[in-house]
Design a protein around this motif. Structure first.
Motif, PDB file in Angstrom:
ATOM      1  N   THR A 110      40.830  38.982  35.325  1.00 23.51           N
ATOM      2  CA  THR A 110      41.590  39.857  35.665  1.00 23.51           C
ATOM      3  C   THR A 110      40.800  40.473  37.203  1.00 23.51           C
ATOM      4  O   THR A 110      41.570  40.688  38.114  1.00 23.51           O
ATOM      5  CB  THR A 110      41.575  41.072  35.010  1.00 23.51           C
ATOM      6  OG1 THR A 110      42.257  40.728  33.501  1.00 23.51           O
ATOM      7  CG2 THR A 110      42.397  42.303  35.596  1.00 23.51           C
ATOM      8  N   LEU A 111      39.675  40.611  37.292  1.00 22.18           N
ATOM      9  CA  LEU A 111      39.142  41.077  38.233  1.00 22.18           C
ATOM     10  C   LEU A 111      38.918  40.094  39.551  1.00 22.18           C
ATOM     11  O   LEU A 111      39.351  40.197  40.775  1.00 22.18           O
ATOM     12  CB  LEU A 111      37.547  41.541  38.263  1.00 22.18           C
ATOM     13  CG  LEU A 111      37.289  42.780  37.416  1.00 22.18           C
ATOM     14  CD1 LEU A 111      35.968  42.995  37.183  1.00 22.18           C
ATOM     15  CD2 LEU A 111      38.011  43.802  38.072  1.00 22.18           C
ATOM     16  N   VAL A 112      38.615  38.728  38.973  1.00 19.36           N
ATOM     17  CA  VAL A 112      39.029  37.570  39.948  1.00 19.36           C
ATOM     18  C   VAL A 112      40.086  37.443  40.568  1.00 19.36           C
ATOM     19  O   VAL A 112      40.383  37.079  41.660  1.00 19.36           O
ATOM     20  CB  VAL A 112      38.421  36.189  39.309  1.00 19.36           C
ATOM     21  CG1 VAL A 112      38.760  35.027  40.202  1.00 19.36           C
ATOM     22  CG2 VAL A 112      36.868  36.486  38.873  1.00 19.36           C
ATOM     23  N   MET A 113      41.393  37.554  39.667  1.00 20.51           N
ATOM     24  CA  MET A 113      42.611  37.330  39.969  1.00 20.51           C
ATOM     25  C   MET A 113      43.227  38.560  40.936  1.00 20.51           C
ATOM     26  O   MET A 113      44.059  38.351  41.990  1.00 20.51           O
ATOM     27  CB  MET A 113      43.604  37.638  38.877  1.00 20.51           C
ATOM     28  CG  MET A 113      45.030  37.053  39.075  1.00 20.51           C
ATOM     29  SD  MET A 113      45.017  35.228  39.779  1.00 20.51           S
ATOM     30  CE  MET A 113      47.060  35.228  39.999  1.00 20.51           C
ATOM     31  N   ARG A 114      42.639  39.914  40.677  1.00 23.87           N
ATOM     32  CA  ARG A 114      42.984  41.032  41.742  1.00 23.87           C
ATOM     33  C   ARG A 114      42.258  40.511  43.009  1.00 23.87           C
ATOM     34  O   ARG A 114      42.846  40.911  44.036  1.00 23.87           O
ATOM     35  CB  ARG A 114      42.288  42.203  41.365  1.00 23.87           C
ATOM     36  CG  ARG A 114      42.772  43.645  42.012  1.00 23.87           C
ATOM     37  CD  ARG A 114      44.123  43.835  41.663  1.00 23.87           C
ATOM     38  NE  ARG A 114      44.538  44.916  42.585  1.00 23.87           N
ATOM     39  CZ  ARG A 114      45.939  45.773  42.300  1.00 23.87           C
ATOM     40  NH1 ARG A 114      46.673  45.171  41.137  1.00 23.87           N
ATOM     41  NH2 ARG A 114      45.968  46.699  42.770  1.00 23.87           N
ATOM     42  N   ARG A 163      45.277  45.894  46.895  1.00 28.05           N
ATOM     43  CA  ARG A 163      43.868  46.062  47.044  1.00 28.05           C
ATOM     44  C   ARG A 163      43.127  45.930  45.840  1.00 28.05           C
ATOM     45  O   ARG A 163      43.641  46.291  44.909  1.00 28.05           O
ATOM     46  CB  ARG A 163      43.614  47.553  47.657  1.00 28.05           C
ATOM     47  CG  ARG A 163      44.041  47.661  48.942  1.00 28.05           C
ATOM     48  CD  ARG A 163      44.039  49.303  49.056  1.00 28.05           C
ATOM     49  NE  ARG A 163      44.673  49.485  50.892  1.00 28.05           N
ATOM     50  CZ  ARG A 163      43.806  49.565  51.761  1.00 28.05           C
ATOM     51  NH1 ARG A 163      42.374  49.456  51.502  1.00 28.05           N
ATOM     52  NH2 ARG A 163      44.319  49.708  52.954  1.00 28.05           N
ATOM     53  N   MET A 164      41.782  45.479  45.823  1.00 29.69           N
ATOM     54  CA  MET A 164      41.109  45.145  44.878  1.00 29.69           C
ATOM     55  C   MET A 164      40.375  46.610  44.249  1.00 29.69           C
ATOM     56  O   MET A 164      40.264  47.565  45.031  1.00 29.69           O
ATOM     57  CB  MET A 164      39.725  44.390  45.420  1.00 29.69           C
ATOM     58  CG  MET A 164      38.698  44.354  44.345  1.00 29.69           C
ATOM     59  SD  MET A 164      39.149  43.478  42.563  1.00 29.69           S
ATOM     60  CE  MET A 164      37.782  43.665  41.693  1.00 29.69           C
ATOM     61  N   LEU A 221      35.615  39.196  53.508  1.00 30.27           N
ATOM     62  CA  LEU A 221      36.983  39.583  54.216  1.00 30.27           C
ATOM     63  C   LEU A 221      37.657  40.946  54.027  1.00 30.27           C
ATOM     64  O   LEU A 221      38.385  41.390  55.083  1.00 30.27           O
ATOM     65  CB  LEU A 221      38.100  38.461  53.916  1.00 30.27           C
ATOM     66  CG  LEU A 221      37.595  36.866  54.103  1.00 30.27           C
ATOM     67  CD1 LEU A 221      38.959  36.100  53.537  1.00 30.27           C
ATOM     68  CD2 LEU A 221      37.723  36.741  55.569  1.00 30.27           C
ATOM     69  N   ARG A 222      37.233  41.603  52.968  1.00 34.51           N
ATOM     70  CA  ARG A 222      37.882  42.819  53.028  1.00 34.51           C
ATOM     71  C   ARG A 222      37.577  43.938  54.035  1.00 34.51           C
ATOM     72  O   ARG A 222      38.457  44.544  54.680  1.00 34.51           O
ATOM     73  CB  ARG A 222      37.501  43.560  51.621  1.00 34.51           C
ATOM     74  CG  ARG A 222      37.807  45.052  51.416  1.00 34.51           C
ATOM     75  CD  ARG A 222      39.312  45.245  51.359  1.00 34.51           C
ATOM     76  NE  ARG A 222      39.492  46.686  50.980  1.00 34.51           N
ATOM     77  CZ  ARG A 222      39.778  47.170  49.932  1.00 34.51           C
ATOM     78  NH1 ARG A 222      39.504  46.243  48.761  1.00 34.51           N
ATOM     79  NH2 ARG A 222      40.110  48.485  49.606  1.00 34.51           N
TER      80      ARG A 222
END
Length: 469
Positions: free
Chosen positions: A65-69, A405-406, A390-391
């Motif tokens: 889920t974190l990777v997908m976000r 946003r992450m 990049l963020r």
């Protein structure tokens, strides 16, 4: 070639079709990870973790889920057919984009062989008059034709494939809950005996939960394809954001929910690696022809994954060609916006992988499979590192692009990287998974070395001929 890192906010237009709808992306995100790894492979996780497999899926699902976000954040801001390969190039340099792009393409075309062979084994059991290689040929030709025809065809076929898989899991959950509650004819309420008996909820302790994570974490591979497909949707930034938001919690619900039903209804000691726990549950509650029904579901899951992986592989190698990291001849696009040569190149290597799987499954193909066994973690790691870089850059240059946003940036990104490192370390400790890490590390090192050499040669050429860019 201009430095791709010089302008983060500019996303060049691509000559691909933009016909995929939000519903296509949503179901692609759901169906991409609902495959044979869940329906069959989950039995191996239950065998080592017991009822604690629920926690194993929660941990692995949280990481995915974190990777997908993270990936959704970058893809919503900068949609591209190369997705995380483009992001890695913009964040870290051409060597990173080259490495992650080619490694992911190789991963997909090798997995194509596994999926085609698995589907062929099921089909040949039903119709033994057709040899296994004949079914492989049929499947590869059918899905090559579907991917060559039009992007909309791929979107519709994958939508219905994913709908069938999701429908199967929903029906399984409803039947399972009815059996647990004692609502089915002739069944008493189950209670919590199977969760607390047979050694308790964690019969092998937290070590079993960790082993379960290693057994199931790679089942979440496939989430990445939705961000590749977003570049060909009618509204890439908005559609990928919505697909990520809706897909993540649904996937966790399906995975964790179905595992909870399995270990509540049956003793975990009854599970055997290689045998579907779903078939065991359906047999136990009296569903007729449970094995055949699950074979149909697994066949659909395998064909769906084959279709999605062929699409993802063709778009990745097309994106590499766009950036000068693959032969320029792969850039040929049909009038309908389909990169047909990229599709054919991916199918061709897929056929080679299938032949190697049929001829030398325990030698040549086993080495190929081991060489991509842990590549997914390398891809996920570069996604996290790219998002860290990049963020900050997007926040400075074009904060309006951050429509998704992450969470907890940058702490949760670092936590995800730490979790990936821990998974690799644990895989190195296990005899069964150590070869995958070592072979994958060797393949990764080779590709990175080629990428660094190419970048150095390109930089030398630019210094020697500064006007010939």
């Amino acid at each position: 070639m201009p430095d791709p890192r010089s302008d983060t906010t500019t996303v060049p237009a691509e000559p691909l079709a933009h016909v995929l709808k939000r519903r296509h992306l949503t179901m692609l995100g759901l169906g991409g990870v609902i495959g044979a790894g869940l329906f069959v492979g989950s039995g191996a996780g239950i065998a080592v973790a017991g009822p604690g497999i629920v926690l194993s899926y929660l941990i692995a699902g949280a990481l995915a889920t974190l990777v997908m976000r993270m990936l959704g954040e970058m893809s919503a801001a900068m949609p591209a057919s190369g997705a995380f390969s483009v992001h890695a190039e913009r964040a870290l340099g051409r060597w990173a984009g080259f490495s992650v792009g080619w490694l992911y393409w190789f991963l997909l075309v090798v997995v194509l062989a596994v999926e085609a062979a698995g589907a062929a084994r099921i089909a040949s059991a039903w119709w033994p008059a057709v040899p296994q290689w004949g079914w492989v040929l049929v499947f590869m030709l059918v899905f090559a034709a579907a991917n060559l025809a039009a992007v909309k065809n791929f979107g519709e076929s994958e939508f219905w494939f994913a709908s069938l898989k999701v429908g199967a899991i929903v029906l399984f959950l409803l039947l399972g809950l009815a059996a647990i509650a004692g609502w089915l004819p002739g069944r008493e309420p189950v209670g919590l005996a199977n969760l607390t008996g047979q050694g308790g909820f964690l019969p092998n302790g937290w070590a079993g939960v960790v082993s379960g994570v290693l057994a199931v974490v790679f089942a979440f591979g496939g989430l990445e394809v939705v961000t590749i497909a977003a570049a060909e949707s009618d509204d890439p930034a908005r559609n990928v954001a919505r697909a990520v938001r809706t897909a993540v919690w649904r996937i966790l619900f399906f995975y964790v929910g179905s595992m909870l039903v399995v270990v509540t209804l049956l003793p975990w000691t009854a599970m055997r690696p290689g045998l579907s726990p779903y078939v065991a549950v359906l047999d136990a509650i009296g569903v007729p022809a449970a094995g055949t029904l699950m074979d149909v579901v697994v066949l659909v899951a395998l064909l769906s994954a084959l279709n999605a992986n062929l699409y993802g592989a063709s778009r990745m190698v097309f994106s590499l060609a766009e950036r000068g990291e693959a032969p320029r001849g792969l850039l040929k696009v049909s009038a309908g916006g389909v990169p047909r040569r990229a599709v054919l190149a991916s199918v061709a290597f897929g056929f080679v992988s299938v032949l190697l799987n049929l001829l030398w499954p325990d030698s040549v193909f086993l080495y190929m499979l081991n060489s991509v066994g842990a590549v997914l973690l390398f891809v996920w790691g570069l996604i996290a590192v790219s998002q860290l870089r990049l963020r900050r850059r997007i926040e400075r240059e074009a904060p309006e692009l951050l429509t998704l946003r992450m969470w907890g940036f940058p702490w949760l990104t670092w936590a995800a990287l730490a979790a990936m490192t821990a998974v690799v370390a644990l895989m190195l400790r296990e005899d069964a998974t150590r070869p995958q890490v070592l072979w994958s590390a060797g393949a990764t090192a080779l590709v990175v070395a080629v990428a660094v050499l190419r970048e150095r040669r390109g930089n030398h050429a630019e210094r020697s001929f500064p006007d010939n860019r």
